[in-house]
Design a protein around this motif. Sequence first.
Motif, PDB file in Angstrom:
ATOM      1  N   TYR A 127      63.332  10.785  37.459  1.00  0.00           N
ATOM      2  CA  TYR A 127      62.462  11.378  36.535  1.00  0.00           C
ATOM      3  C   TYR A 127      62.935  13.271  36.952  1.00  0.00           C
ATOM      4  CZ  TYR A 127      60.460  12.383  41.207  1.00  0.00           C
ATOM      5  OH  TYR A 127      60.325  13.126  41.953  1.00  0.00           O
ATOM      6  N   TYR A 128      62.472  14.098  35.986  1.00  0.00           N
ATOM      7  CA  TYR A 128      62.448  15.170  35.931  1.00  0.00           C
ATOM      8  C   TYR A 128      60.842  16.167  36.186  1.00  0.00           C
ATOM      9  CZ  TYR A 128      61.841  16.837  31.367  1.00  0.00           C
ATOM     10  OH  TYR A 128      60.807  17.016  30.467  1.00  0.00           O
ATOM     11  N   SER A 129      60.683  17.299  37.290  1.00  0.00           N
ATOM     12  CA  SER A 129      59.939  17.817  36.431  1.00  0.00           C
ATOM     13  C   SER A 129      59.729  18.818  36.898  1.00  0.00           C
ATOM     14  CB  SER A 129      58.725  17.766  37.881  1.00  0.00           C
ATOM     15  OG  SER A 129      58.220  16.103  38.016  1.00  0.00           O
ATOM     16  N   ASN A 130      59.231  19.754  35.922  1.00  0.00           N
ATOM     17  CA  ASN A 130      59.085  21.329  35.926  1.00  0.00           C
ATOM     18  C   ASN A 130      57.733  22.316  35.970  1.00  0.00           C
ATOM     19  OD1 ASN A 130      58.140  21.568  33.258  1.00  0.00           O
ATOM     20  ND2 ASN A 130      60.497  20.680  32.456  1.00  0.00           N
ATOM     21  N   GLY A 131      57.797  23.161  35.853  1.00  0.00           N
ATOM     22  CA  GLY A 131      56.326  23.329  36.575  1.00  0.00           C
ATOM     23  C   GLY A 131      56.167  24.520  36.838  1.00  0.00           C
ATOM     24  N   ILE A 132      54.731  24.966  37.652  1.00  0.00           N
ATOM     25  CA  ILE A 132      54.015  26.689  38.227  1.00  0.00           C
ATOM     26  C   ILE A 132      53.463  26.680  38.865  1.00  0.00           C
ATOM     27  CG2 ILE A 132      53.704  29.488  37.265  1.00  0.00           C
ATOM     28  CD1 ILE A 132      55.315  28.914  34.740  1.00  0.00           C
ATOM     29  N   GLU A 133      53.301  27.119  39.661  1.00  0.00           N
ATOM     30  CA  GLU A 133      52.653  26.635  40.780  1.00  0.00           C
ATOM     31  C   GLU A 133      51.686  28.805  41.546  1.00  0.00           C
ATOM     32  OE1 GLU A 133      54.300  23.275  43.260  1.00  0.00           O
ATOM     33  OE2 GLU A 133      53.898  25.175  43.943  1.00  0.00           O
ATOM     34  N   ALA A 134      50.334  28.310  40.994  1.00  0.00           N
ATOM     35  CA  ALA A 134      49.985  29.975  41.304  1.00  0.00           C
ATOM     36  C   ALA A 134      48.157  30.066  42.293  1.00  0.00           C
ATOM     37  CB  ALA A 134      49.389  30.788  39.836  1.00  0.00           C
ATOM     38  N   LEU A 135      48.375  31.201  43.127  1.00  0.00           N
ATOM     39  CA  LEU A 135      47.473  31.153  44.159  1.00  0.00           C
ATOM     40  C   LEU A 135      46.678  32.635  43.835  1.00  0.00           C
ATOM     41  CD1 LEU A 135      45.370  30.686  46.877  1.00  0.00           C
ATOM     42  CD2 LEU A 135      48.016  31.098  47.730  1.00  0.00           C
ATOM     43  N   ILE A 136      45.628  32.915  44.132  1.00  0.00           N
ATOM     44  CA  ILE A 136      44.988  33.984  44.011  1.00  0.00           C
ATOM     45  C   ILE A 136      44.358  33.894  45.621  1.00  0.00           C
ATOM     46  CG2 ILE A 136      43.878  35.564  43.362  1.00  0.00           C
ATOM     47  CD1 ILE A 136      44.484  34.334  40.738  1.00  0.00           C
ATOM     48  N   ASN A 137      44.117  34.783  46.246  1.00  0.00           N
ATOM     49  CA  ASN A 137      43.469  34.768  47.734  1.00  0.00           C
ATOM     50  C   ASN A 137      42.661  35.976  47.786  1.00  0.00           C
ATOM     51  OD1 ASN A 137      44.879  33.712  50.654  1.00  0.00           O
ATOM     52  ND2 ASN A 137      42.552  33.566  49.890  1.00  0.00           N
ATOM     53  N   PRO A 138      41.744  36.419  47.312  1.00  0.00           N
ATOM     54  CA  PRO A 138      41.286  37.080  47.840  1.00  0.00           C
ATOM     55  C   PRO A 138      40.305  36.874  49.188  1.00  0.00           C
ATOM     56  CG  PRO A 138      39.945  37.038  45.512  1.00  0.00           C
ATOM     57  CD  PRO A 138      41.163  35.646  46.229  1.00  0.00           C
ATOM     58  N   LYS A 139      40.260  37.871  49.844  1.00  0.00           N
ATOM     59  CA  LYS A 139      39.257  38.214  50.727  1.00  0.00           C
ATOM     60  C   LYS A 139      38.073  39.035  50.964  1.00  0.00           C
ATOM     61  CE  LYS A 139      42.278  35.865  53.720  1.00  0.00           C
ATOM     62  NZ  LYS A 139      43.406  36.169  52.520  1.00  0.00           N
ATOM     63  N   PHE A 140      36.717  39.223  51.374  1.00  0.00           N
ATOM     64  CA  PHE A 140      35.505  39.996  51.676  1.00  0.00           C
ATOM     65  C   PHE A 140      34.872  39.953  52.542  1.00  0.00           C
ATOM     66  CE2 PHE A 140      35.953  38.309  47.204  1.00  0.00           C
ATOM     67  CZ  PHE A 140      36.622  39.439  45.984  1.00  0.00           C
ATOM     68  N   GLY A 141      35.358  40.700  53.565  1.00  0.00           N
ATOM     69  CA  GLY A 141      34.502  40.873  54.824  1.00  0.00           C
ATOM     70  C   GLY A 141      34.751  39.742  55.538  1.00  0.00           C
ATOM     71  N   GLN A 142      33.409  38.464  56.010  1.00  0.00           N
ATOM     72  CA  GLN A 142      32.997  37.816  56.253  1.00  0.00           C
ATOM     73  C   GLN A 142      33.688  36.419  55.339  1.00  0.00           C
ATOM     74  OE1 GLN A 142      33.609  36.988  59.509  1.00  0.00           O
ATOM     75  NE2 GLN A 142      33.688  39.256  59.704  1.00  0.00           N
ATOM     76  N   PHE A 143      33.958  36.766  53.938  1.00  0.00           N
ATOM     77  CA  PHE A 143      34.385  35.685  52.975  1.00  0.00           C
ATOM     78  C   PHE A 143      35.821  35.619  52.633  1.00  0.00           C
ATOM     79  CE2 PHE A 143      29.547  36.727  52.175  1.00  0.00           C
ATOM     80  CZ  PHE A 143      28.739  36.249  52.068  1.00  0.00           C
ATOM     81  N   ASN A 144      35.435  34.366  52.612  1.00  0.00           N
ATOM     82  CA  ASN A 144      37.182  34.184  51.507  1.00  0.00           C
ATOM     83  C   ASN A 144      36.806  33.180  50.592  1.00  0.00           C
ATOM     84  OD1 ASN A 144      40.161  34.275  52.961  1.00  0.00           O
ATOM     85  ND2 ASN A 144      39.666  32.209  52.567  1.00  0.00           N
ATOM     86  N   SER A 145      37.778  33.039  49.894  1.00  0.00           N
ATOM     87  CA  SER A 145      37.635  33.067  48.482  1.00  0.00           C
ATOM     88  C   SER A 145      39.359  32.464  48.435  1.00  0.00           C
ATOM     89  CB  SER A 145      37.534  33.060  47.754  1.00  0.00           C
ATOM     90  OG  SER A 145      37.883  34.528  46.989  1.00  0.00           O
ATOM     91  N   TRP A 146      39.135  31.684  47.490  1.00  0.00           N
ATOM     92  CA  TRP A 146      40.825  31.308  46.845  1.00  0.00           C
ATOM     93  C   TRP A 146      40.928  30.007  45.688  1.00  0.00           C
ATOM     94  CZ3 TRP A 146      38.390  28.556  50.440  1.00  0.00           C
ATOM     95  CH2 TRP A 146      38.683  27.581  50.713  1.00  0.00           C
ATOM     96  N   LEU A 147      41.845  30.182  44.819  1.00  0.00           N
ATOM     97  CA  LEU A 147      42.233  29.976  43.640  1.00  0.00           C
ATOM     98  C   LEU A 147      43.420  29.248  43.439  1.00  0.00           C
ATOM     99  CD1 LEU A 147      40.870  28.581  40.681  1.00  0.00           C
ATOM    100  CD2 LEU A 147      42.226  31.352  39.782  1.00  0.00           C
ATOM    101  N   THR A 148      43.453  28.219  43.204  1.00  0.00           N
ATOM    102  CA  THR A 148      44.733  27.673  43.124  1.00  0.00           C
ATOM    103  C   THR A 148      45.025  26.231  41.609  1.00  0.00           C
ATOM    104  OG1 THR A 148      44.476  25.488  44.233  1.00  0.00           O
ATOM    105  CG2 THR A 148      44.816  27.426  45.550  1.00  0.00           C
TER     106      THR A 148
END
Length: 803
Positions: A635-656
């Motif tokens: 089998y073969y696999s190809n693709g793209i992985e992305a991460l966005i990780n903003p932080k605001f004071g005591q808040f931490n957020s992420w999107l993968t």
Amino acid sequence: MEKQYNVSFTYMDQTIDSFYVSLPDEKLNLEQTLSYLEEVSGLQFIFVDEKYISIKEKANNPILCGYLIDLDSGEPITDALVYAGEKFTNTDEKGYFELKAITLSQEVLVSHVSYNKTALETNRSPDSQEECSKFYLQKDIATLQEVTVHSYITRGINKKIAGEIEVEVQNTDILPGLTEPDVFFLLQNLPGIQSGNETVSDINIRGGSNDQNLVLWDGMRLYQTGHFFGLISAINPYTVQKASLNKNGTSAEWGEGVSGTIQIETPNKSPEEFSFQAGSNLISADQLLQLPFGKTSLTIASRQALSGLVKTPTYEQYFDRAFRNSDVINNRPSSQVINSNEQFNFYDLSINANHEFSSNSELKSGFLLLDNSITYRESAVVDSKITSKNSSLNQGSYSGYVSLKHRWNDQLKTQFFGSMSNYQQKSINFDVLTGQEHILENEVLETNLKTVSHYYINENWDLSSGIQFVETGIRNLRDINTPDFQSLSKEVLRTTSFFVENNIKFLTNTDLILGVRTSYFDKIDVFRIEPRLSVQVELSESISAEFLGESKSQTTVQTVDFQTDFLGVEKRKWELINGKDIPLLTSNQASIGINYNKKTLLLSLEGFYKEVDGIITSSQGFLNQYQFERTAGSYYSNGIEALINPKFGQFNSWLTYTFMNSKYNFPELSTPVFRNNFDISHSLSAGLSYKLRDLEFSSGINYRSGVPYTGQSGVDQNKQEIIFDSPNNLRLPPYFRLDLSAKYSFRITDKIKAKCGLSIWNLTNKENIVNGYYQLQNGDVDFVNQLALGFTPNINFRIIYNP
């Protein structure tokens, strides 16, 4: 004096053992008493802080004193060698040392097996009357493996050179749906990591099946990773210091695992004081005990299911999820058989021992015991009599290892490692209607010996090499009484490997790891050369790029002969390559990525291509026209992985987000090229966490495409078989889950700390189908849905005692 004034004295025995003085007057205060002692003894009494007082010699015998402290933990460093010229000493249990009769021109050095060799910057005269200084040391003499991205998604998850993701398990912030730091669920929050059927034991890395992952516990391979037959981790999370994941660019030290390598490590540092902790959630309870004995320490941890005491609603949810659509739960309305008296249990036990022979030698050993078992009774009316039989399934492992590290000098460090792993799975399945008894057994016995040497040529060049010998034996038994049939197979494979790896930093902004692993497989008479490559370039202060590549091989696979094997619960069995119907698995992989990390924003993007050759159909879990086929392909696999990780004071957020395209190629099948069973085209996770002092909240969503399955167009009445469409031509509905978690820490007394947590898995109670297939029942075609967990709350409470 210590009792009277509530202080503690720190000193070397030889400093005071020649002095005898009369007791001071009890009416004197602390300062007056110290003045009296200084006058009659000639010693110096120096306040380290309000409570600790250092005693040292005075005047004509200059002394340098200090405390060695671990930079990361703040704990004292014991038994470190401190020397200047021919003068030397060792630090005590408080990290304290004294060097006598040294001059200003002498360099003071520190040596310890777990820390970089360091020259102390005293910045003062050796006979100064100032307080003793504190010197902070960085662990491990290897300085090349730097962290490139801190707090990758959340605090405690870091990305290192060579693309390795490291999780400081006990220091991670809370993640959605978890009350405790389950190692394998933590890893599933990373891009490119999925569990197609929402279990711990089935982790799919970039389109690979679970058996293509190498899972190590302190360097020892595990063939069993789940309790509740896959729903929760088999590793007690409170025994784990850190876990690391390599999807590509794996070190040449490691073989096997053509899809990825997961390393789980228990603490290396010996505890200095007795400690105990215990906790429970709605599924299990656990205990952990740490016992120091001078230079030796012992850690004992155990965990067991609560099902023997109480069956909570959360337990019932997990039980139904684990055994639904299996022989354990008989939910067919027309069945003449009644199942009852189901008894399920799991437990684990781990023992770790550390011993420091000296500042240059340390010994570590460990033992791990895992067990899952289910028994139930089948009853039916046979010949006008009620007949009952018990069926059972037992799955367990016991493993042990020993590791000896020694540093010969400032540049050379060696390690010897030896381990033994045994995995067993056995089921007895009775059919009360026919009297048939079906026994299945699967056993793996593996012995591993390895030596590794690290030679630090200079601060920018580290050369490592080693030799490894692995003997793997696998036994499979199938025994049926009606009709009389028995099949027994025993296979043994010996693999001898040599590896060498260069870790070089050059041009001030580039790190290069170049390695090669060679292996000889005696059973199939094959010799392989497998290169490994990692390049990390700092393009600017906030932007870095990486290129990773590797070639790997694998000698064991998990296969499924029949869906009813092992009661239909844990259908897979381990098998060994033979060069014929089970070829050697090989993989080639390359990826390129870029990271932007500045202050409160992290962006990461990575593209990959992966190809795995030598897979067999029975290892992929087909439930269509290829269910009983056995042929090899790729089998073969190809693709793209992305991460966005903003932080605001005591808040931490992420999107993968991960996009993947993965396809099989089985040349001997009627349709050779079609979608991979683990081809999840789109997967997305988003989360938000907030920390306010001792209170933590976290929420998040998981969304992904449904896995492929094969449609049908009717029944062949002559053959009584389902007529399937093209393989994997359809997809199940998309998967969506919303999770919540909260955790609060507080102190009961100065020595007792408590933690409590609440989690809700699948808050919206979304009915997610993680697998689906057609089966023939009484001439009709039925579609069977395998459902994920619904709304599942869990709570935990934990007590930690540290004197």
